[in-house]
Motif scaffolding. Structure first.
Motif, PDB file in Angstrom:
ATOM      1  N   GLU A  39     -22.231  -3.925   8.409  1.00 44.53           N
ATOM      2  CA  GLU A  39     -21.195  -2.777   7.631  1.00 44.53           C
ATOM      3  C   GLU A  39     -19.947  -3.354   7.746  1.00 44.53           C
ATOM      4  N   SER A  40     -19.159  -3.022   6.796  1.00 44.65           N
ATOM      5  CA  SER A  40     -17.668  -3.399   6.687  1.00 44.65           C
ATOM      6  C   SER A  40     -16.810  -2.347   7.461  1.00 44.65           C
ATOM      7  N   PRO A  41     -15.726  -2.922   7.846  1.00 45.67           N
ATOM      8  CA  PRO A  41     -14.662  -2.127   8.751  1.00 45.67           C
ATOM      9  C   PRO A  41     -14.254  -0.826   7.946  1.00 45.67           C
ATOM     10  N   SER A  42     -13.797   0.119   8.729  1.00 44.34           N
ATOM     11  CA  SER A  42     -13.463   1.434   8.350  1.00 44.34           C
ATOM     12  C   SER A  42     -12.377   1.381   7.283  1.00 44.34           C
ATOM     13  N   VAL A  43     -11.695   0.316   7.226  1.00 48.24           N
ATOM     14  CA  VAL A  43     -10.672   0.500   6.288  1.00 48.24           C
ATOM     15  C   VAL A  43     -11.149   0.092   4.918  1.00 48.24           C
ATOM     16  N   MET A  44     -12.164  -0.646   4.992  1.00 52.18           N
ATOM     17  CA  MET A  44     -13.166  -0.689   3.676  1.00 52.18           C
ATOM     18  C   MET A  44     -13.924   0.508   3.307  1.00 52.18           C
ATOM     19  N   PHE A  64      -1.121 -11.510  -2.754  1.00 52.59           N
ATOM     20  CA  PHE A  64      -2.232 -10.784  -3.264  1.00 52.59           C
ATOM     21  C   PHE A  64      -1.779  -9.383  -3.515  1.00 52.59           C
ATOM     22  N   PHE A  65      -1.060  -8.898  -2.529  1.00 48.69           N
ATOM     23  CA  PHE A  65      -0.591  -7.404  -2.642  1.00 48.69           C
ATOM     24  C   PHE A  65       0.482  -7.428  -3.671  1.00 48.69           C
ATOM     25  N   THR A 109       0.798  -1.175  -0.004  1.00 49.54           N
ATOM     26  CA  THR A 109       0.182   0.017   0.024  1.00 49.54           C
ATOM     27  C   THR A 109       0.897   1.147  -0.026  1.00 49.54           C
ATOM     28  N   ALA A 110       1.896   0.934   0.718  1.00 50.92           N
ATOM     29  CA  ALA A 110       2.909   2.270   0.966  1.00 50.92           C
ATOM     30  C   ALA A 110       3.502   2.505  -0.501  1.00 50.92           C
ATOM     31  N   SER A 139      -8.415  -3.566   0.359  1.00 52.97           N
ATOM     32  CA  SER A 139      -8.159  -4.914   0.175  1.00 52.97           C
ATOM     33  C   SER A 139      -7.485  -5.304   1.504  1.00 52.97           C
ATOM     34  N   ILE A 140      -6.901  -4.344   2.216  1.00 53.54           N
ATOM     35  CA  ILE A 140      -6.523  -4.777   3.547  1.00 53.54           C
ATOM     36  C   ILE A 140      -7.324  -5.454   4.437  1.00 53.54           C
ATOM     37  N   GLY A 141      -8.637  -4.812   4.277  1.00 53.17           N
ATOM     38  CA  GLY A 141      -9.744  -5.303   5.026  1.00 53.17           C
ATOM     39  C   GLY A 141     -10.248  -6.384   4.287  1.00 53.17           C
ATOM     40  N   TYR A 142     -10.398  -6.219   3.063  1.00 50.87           N
ATOM     41  CA  TYR A 142     -11.164  -7.452   2.325  1.00 50.87           C
ATOM     42  C   TYR A 142     -10.450  -8.680   2.355  1.00 50.87           C
ATOM     43  N   MET A 143      -9.064  -8.802   2.201  1.00 50.28           N
ATOM     44  CA  MET A 143      -8.313  -9.906   2.306  1.00 50.28           C
ATOM     45  C   MET A 143      -7.669 -10.261   3.700  1.00 50.28           C
ATOM     46  N   ALA A 144      -8.311  -9.588   4.822  1.00 50.21           N
ATOM     47  CA  ALA A 144      -7.566  -9.873   5.904  1.00 50.21           C
ATOM     48  C   ALA A 144      -7.391 -11.214   6.476  1.00 50.21           C
TER      49      ALA A 144
END
Lengths: 512, 625, 542, 267, 97
Positions: free
Chosen positions: B450-455, B118-119, B35-36, B105-110
């Protein structure tokens, strides 16, 4: 002397390995063999240093009388093309030896023989690439059959004796036709100023068109069998399906290159006008090879046969590039030989490692391996992608050069050959899909991933494949100067850039 | 700063390489690195964009070369990148949306054990896509082009244990390859006629070659574009590609990869300018895909597939616009950008829904999610408004322009585009209604949340962009900005005043919405999809993706399969049969020839006497003849 | 009729003694002397040490003869003629020609003789008894035979017989008239007829081989003789030089000459085993004692080919365009038939016999090029090519048959190929040696066989027979198949049942195998000196 | 010419006899006729020495050797009329006639009619002329005929000579054994009955008849009983068979010890 | 002269045919002798034609050779007969194919 030394070292190594006392686990033989091959590699790197890119032409030459009565010389020398191929040989051999480390684990008594034959093969291959005397070339060219024959027949699996005999006889048949041609050349050279087999002397012979064509055919058929080109390819799948991975690499990656190498170095240079005469047919056959090999690869049930058929397709590209007679395509072909060597080596070795684990070469016996052996599957995928010429990997550069060059010679042929790219994607991905993806079956669930030794053995090839994908120039700068003289010999040279507003050329039938 | 284009690519590439080779230790933080990297690339891209903004209009193109890539024979290619107005927009879109998707994706693929990988693939994709848009040479572009294909292959097939995913990945790659065929041939054509594959040179010199060559080149490029952008007739892979994780669908099939074709056409605008025929084909392809995609979108119950159909359709719009020539390039890009935002938004929203619904994708099992997932609902809703072209949203501006331009070009094309807009409104409304409104049709044990905030954060950002990206159209900024890259736009007057057209469009859209409400809002859709036999031909065909796969099967796959089988048979029986057969024949002859060796000395004597006779006759014949 | 009788008794002038150059003839005389010494040994040496003595005499005699040939060769006169000076001169009033090729053949025969006699002398397989039957007059399996074995009887006469055959061959190779040649032919044949029939094991087939060889040999030599008669009728002389004069001067079509050439060819082609006169070869090679087979394959072929060269090139050289085409046909048929039929053989000796037929074909290719070396032409003539090939082939076949003698089971040699399976595991060195020889026969580079093929093909091409070269190349591929098949059997096939038992070869056989294998490789890798020698020998002296 | 035209038909007929005679002895006689006729033709062609040699060596020695061997191996043996090899006779006839026609046409066409005659060559006498040649031009060949003779002698010895390994049994030994045999197996100690003497035939292969007229098989020497011929398809098997079964019925045990054997013992 | 040679060719051919059709090894051998005799006739006739004695010497050598050959040949036949009790050449066919 350097070239002779380069041949002598692995040859002596082979002898030493063969004569080593048989040890329980054959370790000594392996260490010695790998050591010798690495020494050879280092020497070949020194060779690269000695080679002067600016000068071009044949360098590091040496010439000693061998058989006075025939006018045969032990004459060696390399141009960029030969150098590239020698480098390929010396790079691949350590990889092969390291990857074959456990090949004879179940039969340690014959480890010595196995590694000795492999080293001998390396020596002979270097000799063939370095020979500038056609007699020496022929002798070593045919001599390579013996180690391979024993490697396939003695150390292979399955229908190995059938495959070995078929391999030997098929190749020998071609070789003997070449022998007839060489005899003819020899007689001609004698009639025109003394017997000689030196390339330089033979290149200037006067021949009638018919003679030249017949002699050309003798050479060409031998090389086409070796390469192998459709329809003379059927020995390869059988041989590949029976041989060990190491043998397959040496056979397909190195020895088969003798065919295409010979086409450039001998067919084109000695018989320029006959080459031109034959080119239309050869080009069509090359395209047929490309498509046919690819289609057959799609239909193969055995991994090794599949890889063999992909090679038939790839050799089609190489031949296409050679006989398109453009400097671009020919440089591409030479580079292709190198890259194909690396790629196929990687493919055969990975496939070999799979077969060693699963005990079967049938694609249907695999499935889901990716889950348990991600590294293996990654390497297989990389090798596969290289094989389908993904940009960024080495084979792409060469394949594209071939296509671009061919395109400027003949649009329909290039267009047809390009279809091979799609088919390549199909056969590679289909194979990957069937073996690596999907659910695990009970036999594959115990699959081990690659060991560090195996990764280490394959790593150089991987690095080279990726590296040369982005930085092919070091090799191309060696190859390119050697190609121009060949092109200059054959016909009118490069086709001119298509004229602007050029309506006379066959303008595009390609939007199908 | 502007000569750092290569760094844009290098950063995510390095990220990918790092993650792929680093061992398990990096599982914990690999996604952050990725992500960075993406974000860093975005920041760099933004800085470069600003710097570009600061330059004069004529100076807004910087080409940097890393050196020679290939130099063999007469073929020379540099690793050269061009950062100009067009690519800068793409850089921002790719890295921006890309970064958001990374975050999402951080959230989705947690919970995926292979998340690091994946990343890595995501980063690889970003790098390849950047390479594609920054390339100054068609061959370098091709490198990115195929790299994108590879990344999409890896991502679609990410869940390889699912045979369907693996098959879809392969299908995507292969069909892409078919498109690449055109691309490759196009590059060869460039080389054959211009001696180079530099984009700038080719575009400069296109006037020096005959129209036929220009047309051919245009068509080949279009062919390539069709593959990558899932345009007719190479559209079949896109719907299957939904097998990949949802962020992948968002990244590849909404924002970036599929727009590569449009980019290519716009990038090669001089070629198309030089060939009206080629442009005509572009329009045709765009129009057909637009309608077909919309049609499919109407009939799919799978939320992702419906969105995918919509994507096809929207890209069809872009293609159409690009085919309109100088008048349309800017609009194509404009729509591309806005579509990037809202479609990414919606895909991610769909992902969020699936996340809450235990990965169920069947809209018939949704319903009434409005309250369960409010953020998702609102962001998705904004996207919805944008896509149907609700006045004021970004989609309204971008799509309207295209329809206007199309009408100006040709009434029938315009009408087609108009119809498309209506259908879009219909299927999007259907989706909205089936998902968020109505009654619960959830499966048991499904507890939407609801999805987490990261999503949700990326959703919100994208929603905002979907809403406000229309500002780019203000004062024709986008057209002026792109002018150095696409040439000066010459607008033809549409057959009707613009305001009238806008009204008509709105009317059509409203009709679509109304129809959808009649069908799905007023009455509850069945939880089980009606069988194919119960639905109209229209639905059946749409569900079958307009029989694209069947046609491919019949025209290509099956013949090739049969051909392969025949060849395998023939290789063994005929070609090898000749070889082994002649060997067998020799064996048989050998058996026959040993028969005269009877063991009887008198037979041998007969042979000797006969031989003597023959030798004598032969000698006499030779001499006397 | 009676009237002429008085002339029988008429006295005439003294007959002048013929001037013989004893130095030139010394190898011939030496070899003859060795045979005679053998006879004396037979009489005076006690039975216990007779066999050993005979062996030593024969082997040493051959080596001494070899030395004498070198001496003779160095003393040959040079005659300026053509590209290479012909060496030597006609001796004994025109009956023999001691020239370069002839002396080289002598040397070759002496080498073959030494090697073959070493094989004759091998006594490690039958509890210290040789491979020849103890008492040929006993029926096989009879109590008499057992008794002879018990008494450790041995036919030590095989050595004198062998040396006599060798003398005959030596004379055959240098004969310069048809009568001497005929006598030499018989001198070389008669001992072989006998030697073929005295195998210790499987004497039934040994005797059969002997009978067949004898009947057909006599039949074929009758053809040779009739050809000689016709040649005499044509030229009025049997001397090659004079025939050559007559041939060159012939005015009419000379059908009688053609008939003479044809019938003489029949006799010679029979000896070399060319199709269709080859039919004795497989039967005799299989039936004869293996050591004798090796001797025949190497030496007879060499002598017969050189004789054929001499007849064709010296006596009938003037009409070479008459006989070349028919020889081309015979060469092709011989190569093809030999190679093809060998494929379906299951007995290793029989396979080697067909292989010898095929090789005869290859040699004929070189011969029928009839290329004598033009001033600026090819460096290798038909003569030197054939000589080289004969050397390589001879050494190879002695080695191969030597190896056959070693592979045995309880019933003697196991010549059935199926029994050879797995020999490579059982005895890698022996199998390796056989493989080298097979590869040489197949003409794989780096072996002598390859250089030999090269030489004959070159000579043929230079003689405008390029089509023959192409056909020859194709036949080589077919031939390679059955050589390679043996390697497959030895190395890649697991033994059936007990597999072959390899007897521990005695020193003599081991030496022979080692020497032949080394020579085969050396002739492949550094053939230069040998080729130079063959070239230097030049052409025949007329 | 008279001699020729008289002898030529005789010779051809006699030669044909060689082909057609059923009995070996007849064939031998036919050959003798040819040889003697040839001798006369030699004489007619100024070759008196050869005339003599032909009679003495050829007819006298060589033919006699033939006859000896014929007697040895069964003079009665006659070729069966049935041809064992299919088509052999027809092929032989065709090829033979073609060969004869071809050769005689060729020769007849090209023999030059000019005959020099031997008057010059025989000036010093035929023998002297031959001797001159023999000891000059053909001296090497002549020397080598010596080798030929030696080989012939050794060859014949090797193949036919049986070295005696044990001293021959004396009459006393034989007598003792006969009696022992009689004691042990009741074998008649006297001489075996002589063949054929009491029958119409006195040939050695005809059994004697007992008073009641039944033939007495023992009276025929075993040598003359044809050895049964089995199917000897394969050499290996035949060898094995013979080695396993030992000598044939005729091969009397201990041949070297039994002086009565009818087989030629070359001592 | 022609008639002598023709006779000789006839005898030679008859001998050759005899070799092909007779089964008794001794008769076969006699046929070979007939061929040699025919050759001798040719030699002697040619000698007269050419007026030199080489032909007669040849015939002489042939006789000598024939004598040696007969010795060996008959020895072989006898030794075969001892083993097989037959002199038929057709029975000696263990070696074939």
């Amino acid at each position: 002397m350097m070239l002779s030394l380069l041949i002598a070292v692995p040859l002596l190594g082979a002898l030493v390995v063969a004569l080593l006392p048989r040890s329980e686990d054959g370790r000594t033989a392996r260490y010695v063999a790998v050591g010798v091959s690495i020494l050879t590699l280092v020497m070949s790197l020194l060779l690269l240093r000695e080679f002067d890119l600016e000068v071009g032409g044949y360098q590091l030459t040496e010439q000693h009388e061998w058989i006075g009565a025939f006018g045969v010389h032990w004459a060696l020398g390399v141009n960029g093309i030969g150098l590239t191929m020698i480098f390929l040989t010396t790079v691949l051999t350590p990889i092969v030896l390291a990857a074959s480390w456990n090949d004879k684990a179940d039969d340690p008594g014959r480890t010595n023989a196995y590694f000795a034959w492999l080293l001998a093969l390396e020596a002979l291959a270097i000799g063939v690439f370095a020979a500038t005397d056609v007699f020496v070339f022929y002798v070593l060219f045919e001599a390579t059959l013996i180690p391979l024959y024993f490697l396939i027949g003695g150390h292979g699996t399955g229908r190995r004796s059938y495959a070995a005999v078929k391999f030997l006889i098929y190749n020998l048949l071609g070789g003997l036709l070449m022998l007839a041609s060489i005899v003819g050349l020899y007689v001609l050279s004698t009639q025109q100023g003394g017997p000689s087999f030196l390339r330089a002397d033979l290149a200037g012979l006067d021949m009638s068109a018919t003679t030249e064509r017949l002699l050309f055919l003798g050479f060409f058929i031998a090389f086409a069998i070796k390469a192998p080109m459709w329809p003379l390819h059927t020995w390869l799948p059988d041989a590949a399906a029976s041989a060990t991975p190491g043998t397959n690499v040496m056979m397909v990656s190195v020895i088969d290159k003798l065919g295409t190498f010979g086409m450039i170095i001998w067919c084109l240079e000695l018989f320029p006008s006959a080459s031109e005469w034959a080119a239309p047919v050869v080009l069509v056959l090359a395209v047929v090879s490309i498509l046919y090999g690819a289609l057959l690869a799609i239909g193969q049930a055995d991994l090794r046969r599949l890889v063999a058929m992909t090679s038939v397709s790839h050799f089609g590209f190489i031949i296409l590039g050679v006989f398109a007679f453009t400097s671009t395509s020919m440089a591409g072909s030479v580079l292709y030989m190198f890259n194909h060597g690396l790629t196929t080596a990687l493919l055969f070795l990975v496939v070999g490692m799979m077969i060693a684990r699963r005990g079967s070469g049938l694609i249907a016996d695999y499935g889901g391996v990716q889950k348990v052996a991600p590294v293996l599957s990654g390497v297989l995928l990389l090798a596969g992608l290289a094989s389908l010429s993904l940009p960024g990997l080495a084979p792409f550069v060469s394949e594209f050069l071939v296509l671009v060059g061919t395109f400027s010679r003949s649009i329909p042929l290039a267009a047809a050959a390009t279809v091979g790219m799609v088919l390549a994607a199909v056969y590679i991905l289909l194979m990957f899909q069937r073996t690596m993806t999907g659910p695990l079956n009970e036999r594959t669930s115990t699959f081990r991933d690659l060991s560090p030794r195996e990764v280490g053995a394959l790593a150089p090839a991987i690095v080279l494949i990726i590296g040369l994908g982005f930085v092919p120039q070091p090799l191309l700068s060696v190859i390119d100067p050697a190609v121009d003289p060949v092109i200059a010999t054959v016909g009118e040279g490069d086709p001119p850039q298509r004229a602007p507003l050029d309506l006379t050329q066959q303008t595009e039938g390609d939007h199908e | 700063m502007l000569d750092l284009s290569w760094l844009l690519i290098a950063i995510p590439l390095a990220g990918a390489a790092l993650l792929l080779t680093w061992g398990k230790e990096s599982d914990a933080f690999g996604h952050l690195i990725a992500t960075a990297c993406s974000a860093a690339s975005f920041v760099l891209g933004a800085i470069m964009f600003v710097e570009l903004l600061g330059r004069d209009a004529g100076d807004r193109s910087v080409t940097t070369s890393l050196g020679t890539w290939i130099d063999a024979g007469h073929f020379h290619v540099d690793f050269a990148f061009t950062f100009d107005t067009l690519s800068s927009l793409f850089v921002l879109l790719i890295t921006g949306v890309g970064t958001l998707i990374h975050v999402y994706s951080i959230g989705y693929m947690a919970h995926d054990e292979r998340r690091r990988r994946f990343f890595a693939y995501l980063n690889l994709f970003i790098a390849a896509m950047l390479c594609l848009v920054l390339a100054a040479d068609y061959l370098v572009l091709f490198l990115g082009w195929e790299g994108v294909g590879l990344a999409s292959y890896l991502l679609i097939g990410f869940w390889q244990h699912k045979p369907s995913a693996a098959a879809a990945a392969k299908k995507a790659f292969v069909i892409n390859r078919v498109g690449d065929l055109g691309m490759a041939l196009a590059i060869m054509t460039c080389f054959a006629w211009f001696g180079t594959s530099s984009i700038a040179v080719v575009n400069d010199q296109i006037d020096t070659v005959s129209g036929t060559v220009a047309t051919a080149l245009g068509l080949l490029l279009l062919w390539g574009a069709c593959g990558k952008s899932a345009q007719f007739p190479l559209q079949a892979w896109l719907l299957d590609a939904m097998e990949g994780p949802t962020p992948v669908s968002a990244l590849i099939h909404a924002a970036t990869m599929v727009t590569a074709g449009v980019y290519l056409v716009v990038r090669s605008h001089d070629v198309f300018d030089a060939s009206p025929t080629a442009r005509g084909f572009v329009i045709a392809v765009g129009l057909i895909t637009l309608l077909a995609g919309a049609w499919i979108g109407c009939t799919k119950d799978d939320i992702k597939k419906s969105l995918a159909g919509s994507t096809m359709s929207q890209i069809g719009y872009m293609m159409l616009a690009a085919g309109l020539g100088p008048a349309g390039y800017a609009f194509a890009i404009f729509h591309l950008l806005t579509h990037g935002f809202f479609k990414a938004n919606m895909f991610l929203g769909a992902g969020s829904v699936m996340h809450g619904m235990n990965d169920d994708v069947d809209m018939r099992r949704y319903g009434a999610l409005r309250s369960a997932m409010p953020i998702t609902f609102y962001t998705f809703g904004i996207g919805y408004l944008a896509i149907i072209g609700f006045p004021g949203t970004s989609g309204f501006f971008s799509k309207d322009k295209i329809i206007e331009a199309a009408l100006a070009h040709n009434v029938w094309v315009g009408i087609g585009a108009l119809v498309g807009a209506g259908v879009t409104a219909f299927y999007m409304t259907r989706m909205m209604l089936m998902t968020f409104f109505g009654e619960k049709r959830w499966r048991e044990q499904v507890h939407p949340h609801e999805s987490p905030s990261v999503m949700t954060t990326p959703l919100i950002v994208l929603a905002a962009l979907s809403l406000f990206a229309g500002v780019m159209a203000l004062g024709s900024w986008i057209e002026e900005w792109l002018e150095p890259a696409t040439g000066h736009a010459v607008h033809h007057d549409p057959p009707l005043p613009i305001i009238v057209i806008t009204l008509i469009v709105l009317l059509v859209v409203a009709a679509g919405v109304a129809l959808a409400w009649l069908a799905y809002g007023r009455q509850q859709p069945a939880a089980e999809a009606p069988a194919d036999s119960e639905v109209s031909f229209f639905t059946r065909a749409g569900r079958a993706e307009l029989y694209g796969n069947a046609i491919n099967d019949a025209l290509v796959v099956r013949p090739v399969t049969h051909l392969t089988r025949a060849l395998v048979w023939g290789d063994g029986k005929i070609i090898d049969g000749l070889v082994t057969g002649s060997a067998d024949r020799i064996g048989e002859i050998s058996g026959e020839l040993r028969k005269p060796q009877t063991g009887f000395v008198r037979s041998y004597a007969l042979m000797v006497l006969g031989g003597a006779l023959v030798v004598l006759l032969g000698l006499l014949a030779v001499t006397l003849a | 009729m009676i009237g002429v009788l008085p002339s029988v008794a008429a006295a005439g002038p003294d007959i002048p003694a013929v001037d013989l150059d004893y130095r030139q003839l010394s190898p011939l005389i030496a070899m003859g002397a060795v045979a005679m010494i053998g006879l004396i040994v037979e009489v005076v040496v006690p039975r216990r040490v007779r066999f050993g003595t005979q062996a030593v005499v024969a082997v040493l005699g051959s080596i001494i003869t070899l030395g004498l040939t070198v001496w003779v060769y160095l003393g040959l006169d040079e005659i300026e003629e053509g590209r290479w000076p012909a060496l030597g001169s006609t001796g004994a009033d025109g009956a023999v020609t001691v020239d370069g090729p002839g002396v080289l053949t002598w040397a070759m025969l002496a080498i073959f003789g030494a090697l073959a006699f070493l094989l004759f002398a091998e006594r490690s397989f039958h509890g210290g008894l040789s491979d020849f039957t103890g008492r040929a007059a006993d029926a096989p399996g009879s109590p008499g035979e057992a008794e002879a074995t018990k008494a450790r009887l041995e036919h030590t006469e095989v050595f004198p017989l062998g040396t006599f055959a060798l003398v005959g061959m030596m004379l055959f190779a240098v004969s310069n008239d048809l009568i001497t040649m005929f006598v030499a032919l018989e001198v070389l044949s008669l001992p072989l007829y006998v030697l073929c029939g005295v195998a210790r094991r499987r004497r039934l087939i040994s005797q059969e081989a002997s009978l067949k060889y004898f009947l057909l040999g006599a039949f074929a030599s009758a053809f040779f003789l009739y050809g000689a008669a016709l040649a005499y009728g044509f030229a009025g002389s049997v001397n090659f030089t004079e025939i050559d004069t007559a041939v060159s001067a012939r005015g009419d079509s000379g059908v009688m000459l053609l008939a003479a050439i044809g019938l003489i060819l029949v006799g010679l082609l029979f000896k070399v085993g060319a199709v269709p006169f080859h039919s004795w070869t497989p039967d005799v090679y299989q039936g004869a004692p293996t050591a004798v087979t090796g001797f025949m394959a190497a030496a007879t072929k060499a002598a017969a080919f050189v004789a054929m060269l001499r007849v064709l090139f010296v006596a009938f050289g003037g009409s070479s365009w008459d006989w070349r085409p028919i020889l081309w046909v015979i060469a092709v048929v011989t190569m093809l038939l030999g190679s093809v039929v060998a494929i379906s053989q299951t007995d290793v000796k029989r396979m080697l016999a067909y292989s010898s037929v095929a090789h005869a074909g290859f040699i004929l290719v070189g011969l029928s090029g009839a290329y004598l070396g033009e001033t600026d032409g090819l460096a290798i003539s038909s003569i030197s090519a054939v000589l080289f090939y004969l050397l390589v082939y001879g050494i190879g076949s002695i080695g191969a048959f030597a190896i056959v003698t070693v592979v045995r089971d309880s019933a003697g040699e196991t010549t059935h190929l199926s029994k050879w399976a797995g020999l490579g595991k059982e005895s890698p060195w022996l199998a390796g040696a056989f493989a080298v020889l097979m590869l040489s026969f197949a003409g794989i580079p780096l072996t002598g066989g390859f250089i030999g093929k090269w030489a004959v093909f070159s000579a043929a091409w230079a003689g405008d027979a390029w089509l023959l070269v192409v056909i020859g190349a194709l036949c080589s591929a077919i031939a390679a198949y059955f050589y390679v098949r043996v390697i497959v059997l030895m190395f890649f096939t697991d033994p059936v049942g007990d597999g072959p038992t390899v007897a521990v070869a005695g020193v003599a056989t081991t030496v022979v195998i080692a020497l032949t294998v080394i020579a085969t490789i050396v002739l492949g890798v550094v053939p230069g000196p040998m080729l130079d020698l063959a070239q230097h020998a030049g052409v025949f002296v007329r | 010419m008279t001699a020729f035209w008289t002898l030529a038909p005789v010779m051809v007929l006699a030669a044909m006899g060689l082909i057609f005679a059923r009995k070996a002895v007849h064939a031998a006689l036919c050959l003798a006729v040819v040889m003697i006729s040839l001798a006369m033709l030699y004489a007619a062609q100024d070759a008196p020495f050869l005339f003599a040699v032909q009679i003495i060596v050829y007819t006298g020695a060589i033919m006699m050797l033939f006859l000896f061997v014929l007697m040895l191996v069964g003079v009665e043996a006659r070729d069966s009329v049935v041809e064992t090899i299919k088509g052999q006779r027809a092929a032989a006839a065709v090829v033979g006639i073609a060969f004869a026609v071809l050769l005689s046409t060729v020769v007849a066409q090209s023999v030059s009619l000019a005959v020099v005659g031997l008057d010059g060559a025989n000036a010093d006498g035929n023998v002297h002329g031959l001797a001159t040649l023999l000891f000059s031009r053909y001296v090497l060949a002549f020397e080598f005929t010596a080798a030929l003779m030696i080989v012939a002698v050794i060859g014949a010895m090797v193949l036919a000579h049986r070295e005696r390994l044990v001293p021959p049994p004396t009459q006393a030994d034989l007598q003792a054994r006969r009696m022992r045999d009689y004691a042990e197996s009741g074998k008649h100690p006297g001489n075996p009955p002589t063949p054929g003497v009491f029958a119409r035939h006195n040939a050695v292969d005809t059994p004697a008849l007992l008073p009641d007229g039944t033939p007495l098989p023992e009276s025929v020497p075993g040598t003359l009983t044809p050895r049964p011929q089995g199917g000897t398809e394969d050499a290996d098997r035949a060898v094995a068979q013979i080695e396993a079964t030992g000598p044939g019925p005729d091969e009397r045990p201990a041949t070297t010890e039994n002086p009565e054997t009818t087989e030629g013992d070359d001592q | 002269m022609t008639e002598y040679i023709t006779l000789s060719t006839l005898l030679f051919s008859i001998g050759a045919v005899g070799v092909l059709v007779r089964r008794n090894a001794i008769i076969v051998f006699m046929c070979v002798e007939l061929m040699l005799n025919a050759t001798n006739l040719a030699f002697v006739s040619f000698a007269r034609q050419h007026g030199n004695l080489d032909g007669q010497v040849a015939a002489f050598f042939v006789m000598v050779v024939a004598a040696a050959e007969v010795t060996i040949g008959l020895a072989i036949i006898v030794s075969i007969y001892r083993t097989r009790r037959t002199t038929s050449v057709d029975d000696a066919n263990l070696l074939k194919a």
